[in-house]
Design a protein around this motif. Sequence first.
Motif, PDB file in Angstrom:
ATOM      1  N   ALA A  31       0.850  -1.220   0.000  1.00 26.75           N
ATOM      2  CA  ALA A  31       0.000   0.000   0.000  1.00 26.75           C
ATOM      3  C   ALA A  31       0.853   1.225   0.000  1.00 26.75           C
ATOM      4  N   ASP A  32       1.980   1.137   0.678  1.00 28.02           N
ATOM      5  CA  ASP A  32       2.758   2.399   0.678  1.00 28.02           C
ATOM      6  C   ASP A  32       3.905   2.338  -0.333  1.00 28.02           C
ATOM      7  N   GLY A  33       3.738   1.429  -1.325  1.00 28.96           N
ATOM      8  CA  GLY A  33       4.629   1.537  -2.511  1.00 28.96           C
ATOM      9  C   GLY A  33       5.884   0.719  -2.403  1.00 28.96           C
ATOM     10  N   HIS A  34       6.061   0.055  -1.325  1.00 27.34           N
ATOM     11  CA  HIS A  34       7.291  -0.756  -1.284  1.00 27.34           C
ATOM     12  C   HIS A  34       7.155  -1.946  -2.181  1.00 27.34           C
ATOM     13  N   VAL A  35       8.224  -2.263  -2.806  1.00 26.85           N
ATOM     14  CA  VAL A  35       8.193  -3.417  -3.720  1.00 26.85           C
ATOM     15  C   VAL A  35       8.279  -4.663  -2.857  1.00 26.85           C
ATOM     16  N   LEU A  36       7.388  -5.601  -3.083  1.00 23.44           N
ATOM     17  CA  LEU A  36       7.420  -6.847  -2.319  1.00 23.44           C
ATOM     18  C   LEU A  36       8.237  -7.828  -3.113  1.00 23.44           C
ATOM     19  N   ALA A  78      -2.666 -12.187   4.655  1.00 26.03           N
ATOM     20  CA  ALA A  78      -3.853 -12.289   3.762  1.00 26.03           C
ATOM     21  C   ALA A  78      -4.653 -11.023   3.896  1.00 26.03           C
ATOM     22  N   GLU A  79      -5.449 -10.833   2.887  1.00 24.48           N
ATOM     23  CA  GLU A  79      -6.346  -9.660   2.770  1.00 24.48           C
ATOM     24  C   GLU A  79      -5.564  -8.335   2.759  1.00 24.48           C
ATOM     25  N   GLN A  80      -4.356  -8.411   2.368  1.00 23.61           N
ATOM     26  CA  GLN A  80      -3.550  -7.159   2.323  1.00 23.61           C
ATOM     27  C   GLN A  80      -3.765  -6.521   0.972  1.00 23.61           C
TER      28      GLN A  80
END
Lengths: 72, 412
Positions: free
Chosen positions: B370-375, B383-385
């Motif tokens: 959500a805050d743009g970090h690359v996973l 879950a549900e993220q």
Amino acid sequence: MAEKKPAKTETPSYEAAREELIDVVRRLEAGGTTLEESLALWERGEALATICQDWLDGARQRLDAAIEADEG
Amino acid sequence: MAMETSLESPAPVRQIANAIAGWVDRLGAVWVEGQVAQVNRRPGMSTVFMTLRDAVADISVTVTCSRTLFDSLNPPVVEGASIVVNAKPSYYANRGTISLYARDIRMVGLGELLARLERRRQLLAAEGLFAPELKRPLPFLPGTVGLVTAPNSAAERDVLENARRRWPAVTFEVAYAAMQGQRSASEVIEAVERLDRNPAVDVIVVARGGGSVEDLLPFSDEALIRAVHAVRTPVVSAIGHEPDQPLLDLVADVRASTPTDAAKLVVPDVAEEQRSVTHARDRVRGAVRGWLAREQAGLDALRSRPALADPRTLLDARLAEIDQLRDRARRTVGHSLDRAADDIGHQRARARALSPLATLQRGYAVLQDADGHVLTSIDGVEAEQLISVRVADGRIHATTTSTTPTTRETDG
């Protein structure tokens, strides 16, 4: 480089005009003058040529008039 | 011894002639004095004929003499001379003429007459009356020509006719005067002075035909010479024939040999003058026309020089120069742009090569939380993220359900 000409108002004599015209043509052909100067020179040359032609036409008219008056 | 002739028995001419001859001879040799009016000495003729005139009466007689005698005389016999001859009358039967055959001739009077003239000439010359510097030039075109001559004389006709033929418009002022005898000198003086007073008269001609020394004496008269010297108007002396030289010839401004010659001197030949004037004018015009033609040609040559005739040549040179410069400028700019473009191309290619876009395009995706970090791993992902998936052409928003670890690449 073009030096200042004497007052151009009164018409130079035929010989003076002719001499200056020869000088103008010589300098134009020699080159080495700025564009500004060569234009000025060229215009002067035209003016002088006209003056000379006027002198010659005048002389011819006077000659023809004398001849016509003679034959009239 | 009178001859007996009658109507019935007339004598033949020859008989009469012989008789006359006889009587004439009876006069014998005589000394005769007279004035030589005419001398007739023709080369090749052994006899010289002279006309001897009485000094006073208007009577003359023919005198003949041998040429040797005539030539031996010193001073020579000239017309007008007074001489004394010892002659015998002879009757020339063929033509019935009488003449005196002179056996001796003596000069009388002429010598002293000529001597007197000579002395007078020297006297007047000494006074400077004949000085050359006094001679006035004749007017080229006289207004009026004064003429002193005898009425309807040959001289008058010669002068008038010749002058008029040369210049029809000539005007004459004729002053008649006796051209011979006692009154001649005084009349000529009066005529010359009258013409001189007339302002219209520009030249005075004194004209007389030939004559003996005696006849021409008046034209050596001292009073006349002084009068002619005093007048203002130029004087032409036309007395007698070529050899005659009265004193008037010396004092006059111009000496004409004959009246005809005088006409030629005082009046120009107008036709001739007209021709030379026309000729001169034509030459002047020709010269001016020639000069004009030369100058015109010179001017035309000058005007046709490219520098004047076509100034564009000046500008063309410069235009060409400018074009050249512009082309070069363009070319250099062009080159540098090209190089820059290449450079950019490389850079882009490299950037592209490094940029994930190409990988994405090969089907890969990039996950970001959500805050743009690359996973990059499943750790920390529940879950549900809320996650966003960056694919080549955009983003997919999703929520996770679950995560499962992967074994070694073989699952790849």
